[in-house]
Design an enzyme around this catalytic site. Sequence first.
Site, PDB file in Angstrom:
ATOM      1  N   ARG A 219       0.857  -1.187   0.000  1.00 21.05           N
ATOM      2  CA  ARG A 219       0.000   0.000   0.000  1.00 21.05           C
ATOM      3  C   ARG A 219       0.891   1.235   0.000  1.00 21.05           C
ATOM      4  O   ARG A 219       1.714   1.405   0.895  1.00 21.05           O
ATOM      5  CB  ARG A 219      -0.898   0.008   1.226  1.00 21.05           C
ATOM      6  CG  ARG A 219      -1.613  -1.327   1.425  1.00 21.05           C
ATOM      7  CD  ARG A 219      -3.101  -1.193   1.427  1.00 21.05           C
ATOM      8  NE  ARG A 219      -3.723  -2.498   1.240  1.00 21.05           N
ATOM      9  CZ  ARG A 219      -4.890  -2.833   1.762  1.00 21.05           C
ATOM     10  NH1 ARG A 219      -5.554  -1.974   2.508  1.00 21.05           N
ATOM     11  NH2 ARG A 219      -5.411  -4.019   1.505  1.00 21.05           N
ATOM     12  N   GLU A 221       0.237   4.250   0.570  1.00 17.53           N
ATOM     13  CA  GLU A 221      -0.242   5.389   1.361  1.00 17.53           C
ATOM     14  C   GLU A 221       0.916   5.990   2.149  1.00 17.53           C
ATOM     15  O   GLU A 221       1.763   5.277   2.663  1.00 17.53           O
ATOM     16  CB  GLU A 221      -1.350   4.931   2.329  1.00 17.53           C
ATOM     17  CG  GLU A 221      -2.612   4.517   1.603  1.00 17.53           C
ATOM     18  CD  GLU A 221      -3.236   3.253   2.184  1.00 17.53           C
ATOM     19  OE1 GLU A 221      -2.768   2.772   3.222  1.00 17.53           O
ATOM     20  OE2 GLU A 221      -4.190   2.763   1.560  1.00 17.53           O
ATOM     21  N   ARG A 227       0.270   1.712  13.218  1.00 18.93           N
ATOM     22  CA  ARG A 227      -0.438   0.503  12.806  1.00 18.93           C
ATOM     23  C   ARG A 227      -0.464   0.285  11.286  1.00 18.93           C
ATOM     24  O   ARG A 227      -1.161  -0.605  10.801  1.00 18.93           O
ATOM     25  CB  ARG A 227      -1.843   0.478  13.387  1.00 18.93           C
ATOM     26  CG  ARG A 227      -2.709   1.620  12.938  1.00 18.93           C
ATOM     27  CD  ARG A 227      -4.104   1.531  13.577  1.00 18.93           C
ATOM     28  NE  ARG A 227      -5.103   2.128  12.710  1.00 18.93           N
ATOM     29  CZ  ARG A 227      -5.206   3.436  12.506  1.00 18.93           C
ATOM     30  NH1 ARG A 227      -4.400   4.273  13.081  1.00 18.93           N
ATOM     31  NH2 ARG A 227      -6.141   3.903  11.695  1.00 18.93           N
ATOM     32  N   HIS A 228       0.261   1.117  10.552  1.00 10.78           N
ATOM     33  CA  HIS A 228       0.318   0.957   9.094  1.00 10.78           C
ATOM     34  C   HIS A 228       1.742   0.672   8.624  1.00 10.78           C
ATOM     35  O   HIS A 228       2.699   1.270   9.111  1.00 10.78           O
ATOM     36  CB  HIS A 228      -0.158   2.227   8.387  1.00 10.78           C
ATOM     37  CG  HIS A 228      -1.640   2.419   8.420  1.00 10.78           C
ATOM     38  ND1 HIS A 228      -2.249   3.239   9.326  1.00 10.78           N
ATOM     39  CD2 HIS A 228      -2.626   1.873   7.657  1.00 10.78           C
ATOM     40  CE1 HIS A 228      -3.563   3.209   9.128  1.00 10.78           C
ATOM     41  NE2 HIS A 228      -3.829   2.376   8.124  1.00 10.78           N
ATOM     42  N   GLU A 366      -8.708  -1.570  13.753  1.00 16.87           N
ATOM     43  CA  GLU A 366      -9.321  -2.550  12.850  1.00 16.87           C
ATOM     44  C   GLU A 366      -8.361  -3.709  12.621  1.00 16.87           C
ATOM     45  O   GLU A 366      -7.171  -3.507  12.424  1.00 16.87           O
ATOM     46  CB  GLU A 366      -9.624  -1.859  11.513  1.00 16.87           C
ATOM     47  CG  GLU A 366     -10.201  -2.795  10.474  1.00 16.87           C
ATOM     48  CD  GLU A 366     -10.246  -2.188   9.078  1.00 16.87           C
ATOM     49  OE1 GLU A 366     -10.613  -1.015   8.932  1.00 16.87           O
ATOM     50  OE2 GLU A 366      -9.903  -2.927   8.126  1.00 16.87           O
ATOM     51  N   SER A 369     -11.326  -6.880   7.418  1.00 17.17           N
ATOM     52  CA  SER A 369     -12.538  -6.494   6.694  1.00 17.17           C
ATOM     53  C   SER A 369     -12.977  -7.662   5.839  1.00 17.17           C
ATOM     54  O   SER A 369     -12.136  -8.382   5.291  1.00 17.17           O
ATOM     55  CB  SER A 369     -12.270  -5.298   5.771  1.00 17.17           C
ATOM     56  OG  SER A 369     -12.081  -4.128   6.513  1.00 17.17           O
ATOM     57  N   ARG A 417      -1.169  -6.944  12.544  1.00 19.36           N
ATOM     58  CA  ARG A 417      -2.114  -6.377  13.525  1.00 19.36           C
ATOM     59  C   ARG A 417      -2.624  -7.451  14.475  1.00 19.36           C
ATOM     60  O   ARG A 417      -2.858  -7.192  15.656  1.00 19.36           O
ATOM     61  CB  ARG A 417      -3.282  -5.697  12.814  1.00 19.36           C
ATOM     62  CG  ARG A 417      -2.836  -4.429  12.121  1.00 19.36           C
ATOM     63  CD  ARG A 417      -4.008  -3.529  11.817  1.00 19.36           C
ATOM     64  NE  ARG A 417      -3.583  -2.426  10.983  1.00 19.36           N
ATOM     65  CZ  ARG A 417      -4.403  -1.561  10.418  1.00 19.36           C
ATOM     66  NH1 ARG A 417      -5.712  -1.698  10.603  1.00 19.36           N
ATOM     67  NH2 ARG A 417      -3.945  -0.582   9.683  1.00 19.36           N
TER      68      ARG A 417
HETATM   69  P1  ATP Z   1      -7.186   0.845   7.787  1.00 19.45           P
HETATM   70  O1  ATP Z   1      -8.480   1.571   7.569  1.00 19.45           O
HETATM   71  O2  ATP Z   1      -6.934   0.504   9.221  1.00 19.45           O
HETATM   72  O3  ATP Z   1      -6.033   1.537   7.137  1.00 19.45           O
HETATM   73  P2  ATP Z   1      -8.064  -0.792   5.596  1.00 19.45           P
HETATM   74  O4  ATP Z   1      -9.549  -0.814   5.815  1.00 19.45           O
HETATM   75  O5  ATP Z   1      -7.502   0.128   4.590  1.00 19.45           O
HETATM   76  O6  ATP Z   1      -7.315  -0.554   7.019  1.00 19.45           O
HETATM   77  P3  ATP Z   1      -8.306  -3.352   4.359  1.00 19.45           P
HETATM   78  O7  ATP Z   1      -8.111  -2.954   2.948  1.00 19.45           O
HETATM   79  O8  ATP Z   1      -9.669  -3.571   4.864  1.00 19.45           O
HETATM   80  O9  ATP Z   1      -7.549  -2.258   5.276  1.00 19.45           O
HETATM   81  O10 ATP Z   1      -7.353  -4.616   4.639  1.00 19.45           O
HETATM   82  C1  ATP Z   1      -7.712  -5.699   5.484  1.00 19.45           C
HETATM   83  C2  ATP Z   1      -6.781  -5.779   6.688  1.00 19.45           C
HETATM   84  O11 ATP Z   1      -5.412  -5.780   6.279  1.00 19.45           O
HETATM   85  C3  ATP Z   1      -6.886  -4.571   7.618  1.00 19.45           C
HETATM   86  O12 ATP Z   1      -7.970  -4.712   8.501  1.00 19.45           O
HETATM   87  C4  ATP Z   1      -5.549  -4.639   8.330  1.00 19.45           C
HETATM   88  O13 ATP Z   1      -5.535  -5.596   9.356  1.00 19.45           O
HETATM   89  C5  ATP Z   1      -4.608  -5.097   7.232  1.00 19.45           C
HETATM   90  N1  ATP Z   1      -3.974  -3.936   6.613  1.00 19.45           N
HETATM   91  C6  ATP Z   1      -4.428  -3.210   5.591  1.00 19.45           C
HETATM   92  N2  ATP Z   1      -3.599  -2.203   5.280  1.00 19.45           N
HETATM   93  C7  ATP Z   1      -2.556  -2.307   6.129  1.00 19.45           C
HETATM   94  C8  ATP Z   1      -1.355  -1.559   6.311  1.00 19.45           C
HETATM   95  N3  ATP Z   1      -1.071  -0.513   5.533  1.00 19.45           N
HETATM   96  N4  ATP Z   1      -0.509  -1.947   7.285  1.00 19.45           N
HETATM   97  C9  ATP Z   1      -0.789  -3.017   8.067  1.00 19.45           C
HETATM   98  N5  ATP Z   1      -1.899  -3.748   7.937  1.00 19.45           N
HETATM   99  C10 ATP Z   1      -2.786  -3.413   6.991  1.00 19.45           C
HETATM  100 MG    MG Z   2     -10.832  -2.345   6.072  1.00 15.74          MG
END
Ligand code: ATP
Ligand code: MG
Length: 443
Positions: A219, A221, A227-228, A366, A369, A417
């Site tokens: 990702r 971002e 936590r990211h 979170e 999902s 996480r």
């Molecule tokens: P958040 O809103 O917390 O950034 P997200 O909704 O963008 O998460 P999802 O696309 O739903 O993330 O991805 C499913 C799961 O993968 C997340 O709930 C999280 O546990 C993990 N995850 C997603 N992006 C990241 C990240 N950048 N770093 C660590 N874990 C991640």
């Molecule tokens: Mg999500």
Amino acid sequence: MSLAKLRTHYTKQINPDAIGEDKVTIAGWVHEVRDLGGICFVVVRDREGRAQVTLVKKNIDRELSNSARKLVRESVVSITGSVKPESKAPNGYEIIPDVIDVLNEAGSPLPMDTTGKVDAELDTRLDSRFIDLRRPGTLAVFKIRHEVQKAVRDFLTDNGFIESSTPKVVATATEGGTSLFPITYFDREAFLNQSPQLFKQILMAGGLDRVFEIGPIFRAEEHDTRRHLNEATSIDIEASFTDHFDVMEILENMVVFVYSQVKENATQMLDDLGVELTVPKTPLLRLKYQEAIDIVNSSSDEKLKWGDDLGTVSEHIIGEHVFNETGESHYFIIDWPSEIKPFYAMSYEDRPEISKSFDMMHRTMELSSGAQRVHDHDTLKDRIESKGLDSDGFDFYLRAFKYGMPPHSGWGIGCERLVMTMLGTDNIRDVVLFPRDRKRLSP
Ligand code: ATP
Ligand code: MG
């Protein structure tokens, strides 16, 4: 287990009763040398623990005694000798050496302390991960992470899931948007995949029925949070002939299994970290999105309305509220607005504004999902376009929906996480060997 010739046993395997008169060879790092004049103790550390090597000057060859005294901390050694009970030594035994072989001498000063006595900054530790891993606390985290991934594999395999591996180099974004790392793929533009989502779904059309994958997601971002990560490990499943409630049950049962396995198999490591694990109780609370935003609105200045995403602050407010009410750290949020969930999430037929989506939450963030997915080709194509995406780019995916796609559901849970919330570490980088974030690309 048979170890190579350079050693016969791990330190923790040496038990005088079991070994009897035989000589043993251990190998590892010089943790400590304590020279008290007439007697010298060398503590050797390997992955499984520590052993004490004892040299009494008057009983032992002078050359051997001198070489022991000169050992440099953190050098790699192999030591052969006989085992003797000694109540003050680790595990209640000591080794009286015949041979001390220095396999590789360590430089000095060391880039950081390995005894755990001096606290180091996370950045220093990550820069010298090779040496940070020699600290018992750091090693414990990664042994536990291993237990977590093993438990996930065992649980999903036992529940009929087939392990799959999907490409990480892709031509199209999973959900559109800008959060992708572009790469050069010969003469074309490609991307690092942000999720195995589309491929897992194609496998449902292939009749694999239930699949899982533990793999990297990327990702782009630019967030800099605790936590990211920019490269994370996702545990993903997809299951045919299921709805969202079925896969929520699989998810909560898996989390319970993982916690139980870690509690059972990693007692020592949990002790090293001072962590007491509470296994979640199922079924977890299923809180509706509307109820969740009502909790936020009634207990803070924040005023959320239908369709707003939950930020960190809201997640904390809801997490504390649920914990106070139920005593549980884990819960689900269900019945999300369709407008804030991805195009592939299915909506209720009679209530199109509500998505058959869920998030599994921990008190602090979170975790996962998931959703029942759209399996009708035309609806899916409309959904892609209504999110402002070009459906041509999704042709490879949409084709799989034309010739017999079963109803299906799935989820993705971040491995880091899961581990960090289990251990209560305050930074996600603590549970990744070599984290990739906005600033860190090496080691
Ligand atoms: P958040 O809103 O917390 O950034 P997200 O909704 O963008 O998460 P999802 O696309 O739903 O993330 O991805 C499913 C799961 O993968 C997340 O709930 C999280 O546990 C993990 N995850 C997603 N992006 C990241 C990240 N950048 N770093 C660590 N874990 C991640
Ligand atoms: Mg999500």
